[in-house]
Design a protein around this motif. Structure first.
Motif, PDB file in Angstrom:
ATOM      1  N   GLU A  98       6.041   4.584   1.771  1.00  0.00           N
ATOM      2  CA  GLU A  98       6.204   6.036   1.488  1.00  0.00           C
ATOM      3  C   GLU A  98       7.479   6.291   0.514  1.00  0.00           C
ATOM      4  O   GLU A  98       8.529   6.262   0.860  1.00  0.00           O
ATOM      5  CB  GLU A  98       6.390   6.912   2.741  1.00  0.00           C
ATOM      6  CG  GLU A  98       6.370   8.167   2.812  1.00  0.00           C
ATOM      7  CD  GLU A  98       6.536   8.964   4.022  1.00  0.00           C
ATOM      8  OE1 GLU A  98       5.456   8.719   4.746  1.00  0.00           O
ATOM      9  OE2 GLU A  98       7.664   9.217   4.459  1.00  0.00           O
ATOM     10  N   GLU A  99       7.025   6.409  -0.678  1.00  0.00           N
ATOM     11  CA  GLU A  99       7.954   6.629  -1.746  1.00  0.00           C
ATOM     12  C   GLU A  99       9.023   7.911  -1.564  1.00  0.00           C
ATOM     13  O   GLU A  99       8.450   9.200  -1.365  1.00  0.00           O
ATOM     14  CB  GLU A  99       7.577   6.726  -3.032  1.00  0.00           C
ATOM     15  CG  GLU A  99       6.766   5.539  -3.458  1.00  0.00           C
ATOM     16  CD  GLU A  99       6.151   5.399  -4.840  1.00  0.00           C
ATOM     17  OE1 GLU A  99       6.555   4.839  -5.747  1.00  0.00           O
ATOM     18  OE2 GLU A  99       5.112   6.096  -4.963  1.00  0.00           O
ATOM     19  N   GLY A 100      10.133   7.848  -1.385  1.00  0.00           N
ATOM     20  CA  GLY A 100      11.277   9.172  -1.468  1.00  0.00           C
ATOM     21  C   GLY A 100      11.274   9.804  -2.502  1.00  0.00           C
ATOM     22  O   GLY A 100      11.233   9.225  -3.703  1.00  0.00           O
ATOM     23  N   LEU A 114       0.691  -1.127   0.112  1.00  0.00           N
ATOM     24  CA  LEU A 114      -0.058   0.001  -0.157  1.00  0.00           C
ATOM     25  C   LEU A 114       0.940   1.352   0.021  1.00  0.00           C
ATOM     26  O   LEU A 114       1.910   1.453   0.608  1.00  0.00           O
ATOM     27  CB  LEU A 114      -1.004   0.109   1.271  1.00  0.00           C
ATOM     28  CG  LEU A 114      -1.805  -1.319   1.288  1.00  0.00           C
ATOM     29  CD1 LEU A 114      -2.718  -1.316   2.590  1.00  0.00           C
ATOM     30  CD2 LEU A 114      -2.703  -1.177   0.064  1.00  0.00           C
ATOM     31  N   SER A 115       0.424   2.156  -1.023  1.00  0.00           N
ATOM     32  CA  SER A 115       1.503   3.291  -1.113  1.00  0.00           C
ATOM     33  C   SER A 115       0.531   4.512  -1.392  1.00  0.00           C
ATOM     34  O   SER A 115      -0.190   4.582  -2.204  1.00  0.00           O
ATOM     35  CB  SER A 115       2.353   3.278  -2.436  1.00  0.00           C
ATOM     36  OG  SER A 115       3.212   1.723  -2.268  1.00  0.00           O
ATOM     37  N   PRO A 116       0.972   5.631  -0.501  1.00  0.00           N
ATOM     38  CA  PRO A 116       0.269   6.659  -0.740  1.00  0.00           C
ATOM     39  C   PRO A 116       0.665   7.373  -2.397  1.00  0.00           C
ATOM     40  O   PRO A 116       1.865   6.947  -2.830  1.00  0.00           O
ATOM     41  CB  PRO A 116       0.742   7.919   0.236  1.00  0.00           C
ATOM     42  CG  PRO A 116       1.503   6.837   1.034  1.00  0.00           C
ATOM     43  CD  PRO A 116       1.789   5.743   0.562  1.00  0.00           C
ATOM     44  N   PRO A 117      -0.170   8.131  -3.021  1.00  0.00           N
ATOM     45  CA  PRO A 117       0.023   8.489  -4.644  1.00  0.00           C
ATOM     46  C   PRO A 117       0.747   9.961  -4.299  1.00  0.00           C
ATOM     47  O   PRO A 117       0.755  10.230  -3.485  1.00  0.00           O
ATOM     48  CB  PRO A 117      -1.236   8.703  -4.945  1.00  0.00           C
ATOM     49  CG  PRO A 117      -2.061   9.065  -3.611  1.00  0.00           C
ATOM     50  CD  PRO A 117      -1.632   8.243  -2.686  1.00  0.00           C
ATOM     51  N   ASN A 157      -5.355   8.130   0.621  1.00  0.00           N
ATOM     52  CA  ASN A 157      -5.412   7.219  -0.542  1.00  0.00           C
ATOM     53  C   ASN A 157      -4.241   6.461  -0.315  1.00  0.00           C
ATOM     54  O   ASN A 157      -3.165   7.075  -0.189  1.00  0.00           O
ATOM     55  CB  ASN A 157      -5.698   8.018  -1.725  1.00  0.00           C
ATOM     56  CG  ASN A 157      -6.940   8.681  -1.683  1.00  0.00           C
ATOM     57  OD1 ASN A 157      -7.990   8.234  -1.992  1.00  0.00           O
ATOM     58  ND2 ASN A 157      -6.813   9.965  -1.914  1.00  0.00           N
ATOM     59  N   TYR A 158      -4.554   5.240  -0.680  1.00  0.00           N
ATOM     60  CA  TYR A 158      -3.328   4.289  -1.143  1.00  0.00           C
ATOM     61  C   TYR A 158      -3.495   3.467  -2.442  1.00  0.00           C
ATOM     62  O   TYR A 158      -4.705   3.143  -2.813  1.00  0.00           O
ATOM     63  CB  TYR A 158      -3.237   3.076   0.043  1.00  0.00           C
ATOM     64  CG  TYR A 158      -2.818   3.609   1.288  1.00  0.00           C
ATOM     65  CD1 TYR A 158      -1.713   3.792   1.651  1.00  0.00           C
ATOM     66  CD2 TYR A 158      -3.778   4.006   2.401  1.00  0.00           C
ATOM     67  CE1 TYR A 158      -1.147   4.223   2.938  1.00  0.00           C
ATOM     68  CE2 TYR A 158      -3.327   4.452   3.446  1.00  0.00           C
ATOM     69  CZ  TYR A 158      -1.787   4.601   3.785  1.00  0.00           C
ATOM     70  OH  TYR A 158      -1.590   5.055   5.010  1.00  0.00           O
TER      71      TYR A 158
END
Length: 314
Positions: free
Chosen positions: A91-93, A13-16, A26-27
């Protein structure tokens, strides 16, 4: 050549749009896991690829299987069981902010399954190559017993075994991982990564003591030869990553086979999606070794290029 990987498949699950977990509403849903990523990559390269795991007998488990099938990965050995799906939040850097991962996988169907009832020789008898990682034994004692059974079965059947130690500090301590994972090395043909395994000098010190994150060719040649002398590997590889920002890295690798060490080109690249880059290196290396028509230098360059390409794919 027929390939099979074994490990946990998780829900990601990643936030956009590079949002932070603490503030998102959202995920975005993906499926993945170290071993599954390798199976998917090899299937996309045209290899006859299968995956073994345990998934919950729910629509979420069914969706995960559909993901594998959509990528031409065979799923006939997947077990459906009671329990939950392992989850990780990413959480993408971006720019100066690094990626962050939060695991929620304790007590998953894969971790809790009783593998004593599985005949792994029966499963593996039709395959030529097995890939596993050090993440699996970190999940539970049941998974450690499973790894013991799987590796012994593969050895008895004469499969080529590739192993990525893949240390995760959020799952167990470095010292415990080193003690557990080092016991698997006599069963391993292709080692992808050198931490956190034991490799001893005659005086009992670790061969890797003092090895930096940016090792010289001479240092890697020394360490690879020590590993080969102790464990008799067909091939050993490791990557070296240079982090310029959360959005830009450089990557190279060292590769050892037949008594010689090779160093790849260093490639600079921008990052679209960091997850799976190491697994893409593994799949590129395995594919090149399976094809058996690439020189060692081309093999390590192809593996690095595979990883770099994955960073450019969402």
């Amino acid at each position: 050549m027929k390939f099979i990987a074994m490990g946990e498949l998780m829900l990601r699950l990643s936030p956009p749009n590079y949002e932070k977990i603490v503030s998102t509403n959202n995920y975005v849903v993906h499926y993945g896991g170290a071993e599954a990523n390798v199976a998917v990559s090899l299937a996309n390269l045209g290899v006859d690829s299968s995956f073994f795991t345990v998934l919950p007998n729910t629509d979420i488990g069914k969706s995960a299987i559909n993901y594998l099938k959509a990528n031409d990965v065979h799923t006939k050995h997947i077990i459906k069981s009671d329990g939950r799906m392992g989850i990780y939040y990413l959480e993408e850097g971006v720019s100066v902010r690094p990626s962050t991962v939060i695991y929620d996988r304790a007590g998953s169907a894969f971790a809790e399954y009783d593998y004593r009832v599985i005949d792994f020789e029966e499963i593996l008898k039709d395959y030529d190559w097995l890939h596993v990682s050090g993440i699996t034994p970190a999940l539970s004692y049941s998974c450690r017993r499973m790894m013991d059974k799987v590796l012994k079965a593969a050895k008895n059947l004469g499969l080529t075994v590739s192993f990525d130690p893949n240390f995760r500090s959020t799952l167990w301590s470095f010292s415990t991982a080193r003690d557990v994972l080092s016991k698997y090395l006599p069963y391993v043909d292709v080692l992808i990564g050198i931490e956190p395994i034991h490799v001893y000098n005659p005086d009992g010190t670790d061969v890797k003591d003092g090895l930096t994150m940016d090792p010289s060719f001479e240092d890697m040649d020394r360490v690879f030869k020590a590993i080969d002398e102790q464990y008799h590997m067909k091939a050993i590889a490791r990557t070296v990553r240079y982090v310029h920002s959360g959005s830009n890295n450089s990557l190279k690798a060292f590769f050892y086979t037949d008594g010689k060490t090779y160093e790849s080109k260093t490639i600079d690249f921008d990052i679209v999606d960091r997850v799976g880059g190491g697994d893409a290196f593994s799949s590129g290396l395995i594919y090149a070794l399976m094809e058996n028509d690439m020189s060692p230098q081309d093999t390590v360059n192809f593996a690095v290029a595979s990883s770099v390409m994955k960073h450019a794919i969402k």
